[in-house]
Design a protein around this motif. Structure first.
Motif, short mmCIF file in Angstrom:
data_model
loop_
_atom_site.label_atom_id
_atom_site.label_comp_id
_atom_site.label_asym_id
_atom_site.label_seq_id
_atom_site.Cartn_x
_atom_site.Cartn_y
_atom_site.Cartn_z
N TRP A 165 0.83 -1.20 0.00
CA TRP A 165 0.00 0.00 0.00
C TRP A 165 0.86 1.26 0.00
O TRP A 165 0.45 2.31 -0.52
CB TRP A 165 -0.93 0.00 1.21
CG TRP A 165 -1.79 1.22 1.28
CD1 TRP A 165 -1.67 2.27 2.13
CD2 TRP A 165 -2.91 1.51 0.44
NE1 TRP A 165 -2.63 3.21 1.89
CE2 TRP A 165 -3.41 2.76 0.84
CE3 TRP A 165 -3.53 0.84 -0.61
CZ2 TRP A 165 -4.50 3.35 0.23
CZ3 TRP A 165 -4.62 1.43 -1.22
CH2 TRP A 165 -5.08 2.67 -0.80
N VAL A 166 2.06 1.19 0.57
CA VAL A 166 2.97 2.34 0.53
C VAL A 166 3.27 2.71 -0.91
O VAL A 166 3.26 3.90 -1.27
CB VAL A 166 4.26 2.02 1.31
CG1 VAL A 166 5.30 3.12 1.09
CG2 VAL A 166 3.98 1.87 2.79
N GLY A 167 3.54 1.71 -1.76
CA GLY A 167 3.78 1.99 -3.17
C GLY A 167 2.56 2.57 -3.87
O GLY A 167 2.68 3.49 -4.69
N VAL A 168 1.36 2.08 -3.53
CA VAL A 168 0.13 2.62 -4.12
C VAL A 168 -0.06 4.07 -3.72
O VAL A 168 -0.41 4.93 -4.55
CB VAL A 168 -1.07 1.76 -3.69
CG1 VAL A 168 -2.37 2.39 -4.17
CG2 VAL A 168 -0.95 0.34 -4.23
N MET A 228 11.76 -8.22 -3.30
CA MET A 228 11.37 -7.34 -2.21
C MET A 228 12.42 -6.26 -2.00
O MET A 228 12.09 -5.09 -1.71
CB MET A 228 11.17 -8.14 -0.92
CG MET A 228 10.68 -7.30 0.25
SD MET A 228 10.29 -8.26 1.72
CE MET A 228 11.89 -8.94 2.12
N GLN A 229 13.71 -6.60 -2.18
CA GLN A 229 14.75 -5.59 -2.05
C GLN A 229 14.64 -4.53 -3.13
O GLN A 229 14.80 -3.34 -2.87
CB GLN A 229 16.14 -6.26 -2.11
CG GLN A 229 16.39 -7.30 -1.04
CD GLN A 229 16.04 -6.81 0.33
OE1 GLN A 229 16.48 -5.75 0.77
NE2 GLN A 229 15.22 -7.55 1.04
N VAL A 230 14.36 -4.95 -4.37
CA VAL A 230 14.18 -3.98 -5.45
C VAL A 230 13.01 -3.06 -5.14
O VAL A 230 13.08 -1.84 -5.33
CB VAL A 230 13.95 -4.72 -6.80
CG1 VAL A 230 13.66 -3.72 -7.91
CG2 VAL A 230 15.16 -5.55 -7.16
N TYR A 231 11.93 -3.62 -4.65
CA TYR A 231 10.74 -2.84 -4.33
C TYR A 231 11.03 -1.84 -3.21
O TYR A 231 10.68 -0.65 -3.31
CB TYR A 231 9.61 -3.79 -3.93
CG TYR A 231 8.32 -3.11 -3.53
CD1 TYR A 231 7.51 -2.51 -4.48
CD2 TYR A 231 7.92 -3.07 -2.20
CE1 TYR A 231 6.33 -1.89 -4.12
CE2 TYR A 231 6.75 -2.45 -1.83
CZ TYR A 231 5.95 -1.86 -2.79
OH TYR A 231 4.78 -1.24 -2.43
N THR A 276 6.86 6.21 -11.60
CA THR A 276 5.96 5.34 -10.83
C THR A 276 6.78 4.23 -10.19
O THR A 276 7.95 4.03 -10.53
CB THR A 276 4.87 4.72 -11.72
OG1 THR A 276 5.50 3.91 -12.73
CG2 THR A 276 4.03 5.80 -12.39
N VAL A 277 6.15 3.52 -9.26
CA VAL A 277 6.88 2.43 -8.59
C VAL A 277 7.26 1.31 -9.55
O VAL A 277 8.42 0.86 -9.53
CB VAL A 277 6.03 1.89 -7.42
CG1 VAL A 277 6.69 0.66 -6.81
CG2 VAL A 277 5.86 2.96 -6.35
N PRO A 278 6.39 0.82 -10.43
CA PRO A 278 6.82 -0.23 -11.38
C PRO A 278 7.95 0.23 -12.29
O PRO A 278 8.90 -0.52 -12.55
CB PRO A 278 5.54 -0.55 -12.16
CG PRO A 278 4.43 -0.16 -11.26
CD PRO A 278 4.92 1.04 -10.53
#
Length: 318
Positions: A82-85, A212-215, A243-245
């Motif tokens: 949700w942080v990324g959203v 998860m590390q990349v994210y 954006t995050v992606p």
């Protein structure tokens, strides 16, 4: 005969006095026998949070359940997603000025993490030993920072501190990391199929860990680029982290190009990218070591007992 019985009685009295003295010294002068469980906990500075729970209480029994920790990890993963959203879709200066969905979601996460922290605190056998639970202490600090987000937007001088607190929320991912010594507690291997299943699970866990590390690194760079380092890293943020992606793709493909841009954010992004590369190397080296350990455990002769009671050693490598 009377003197002999008197001597025997005297020796018995001395033996009992010696035993009582040793018991008194071993209990550190408290006059009671020591608890081996408590002594084993005192021998370690951080014995593990579950070891400090009061298993006889309802909250201690609840916090000791594996499902309790599993639910906490699941909600943590949802929170990090949700942080990324929110980073991609919430452009408001403060949380109270944002869309109601962001306020509701933040409130739900705050309630869950607050209740979870209270249960874990009340489950402790001795509340004053909370400092021996670094994970619980960190979660309490993060709950306070999450609560602070509701009022941070009202004070311009505290907006930057709010962004830093939002950045610190990413440390919740520490509870999702695997235990590096978990393989030592695995049960014996049952054939080649079991070995291949464990190896496949280790490969999948390693890939999820790296993703998860990349994210997390992408979220960290985007949080820093939005407010704290906007002047130095606006070009880099707009080009590689819209954006995050897209930011995750930039971390995987264009990470070596980050230091070519001016500003501290470019150097910081390259350092985080280099850290990710080192994590990749360390993860795959650890995976190779785990595979070698599995092969060694699989190749070890297994002792089997026949019906007659004879012990036979068979090579279980077939």
């Amino acid at each position: 005969q009377g003197s002999g019985s008197s001597g025997l009685l005297l020796r018995q009295v001395c033996t009992r006095l010696c035993r009582a003295s040793r018991s008194f010294k071993s209990s550190r002068g408290l006059g009671k026998m020591t608890d081996p469980v408590v002594d084993s906990e005192k021998a370690l500075l951080f014995p593990g949070e579950a070891a400090l729970y009061n298993k006889s209480s309802r909250l201690g029994e609840l916090a000791s359940q594996p499902s309790f920790a599993t639910i906490g990890k699941f909600v943590t993963a949802v929170f990090l997603f949700w942080v990324g959203v929110e980073i991609d879709n919430n452009a408001a200066a403060g949380l109270l000025e944002a869309h109601p969905i962001f306020i509701v979601m933040t409130l739900l996460f705050l309630i869950f993490f607050f209740v979870e922290a209270v249960v874990r605190i009340l489950a402790l056998r001795r509340k004053r030993e909370i400092w021996r639970c670094p994970g619980l202490t960190l979660d309490i600090v993060l709950v306070v920072l999450l609560l602070f987000r509701f009022n941070a937007g009202r004070y311009i001088s505290l907006v930057r501190f709010s962004q830093l607190g939002w950045l610190l929320q990413l440390t919740r991912a520490l509870r999702l990391y695997p235990d590096p010594m978990a393989y030592t507690r695995e049960p014996p291997i049952q054939g080649n199929t079991d070995m291949l299943k464990r190896l496949a699970l280790a490969v999948a866990s390693t890939c999820l860990f790296l993703m998860m590390q990349v994210y997390l690194l992408t979220l960290a760079i985007m949080i820093l680029a939005t407010d704290i380092l906007q002047e130095d890293g606006s070009v880099l943020a707009d080009m590689y982290f819209p954006t995050v992606p897209s930011g995750m793709q930039s971390m995987l493909i264009d990470g070596s190009d980050f230091p070519n841009h001016d500003g501290f954010l470019g150097i910081l992004s390259f350092v985080l990218y280099l850290l990710f590369v080192l994590l990749c190397i360390a993860s795959f080296v650890s995976l190779g070591g785990y595979a070698w350990w599995l092969h060694g455990k699989r190749s070890t002769p297994v002792e089997r007992t026949s019906i007659a009671g004879d012990v036979k050693i068979e090579d279980d490598t077939a």
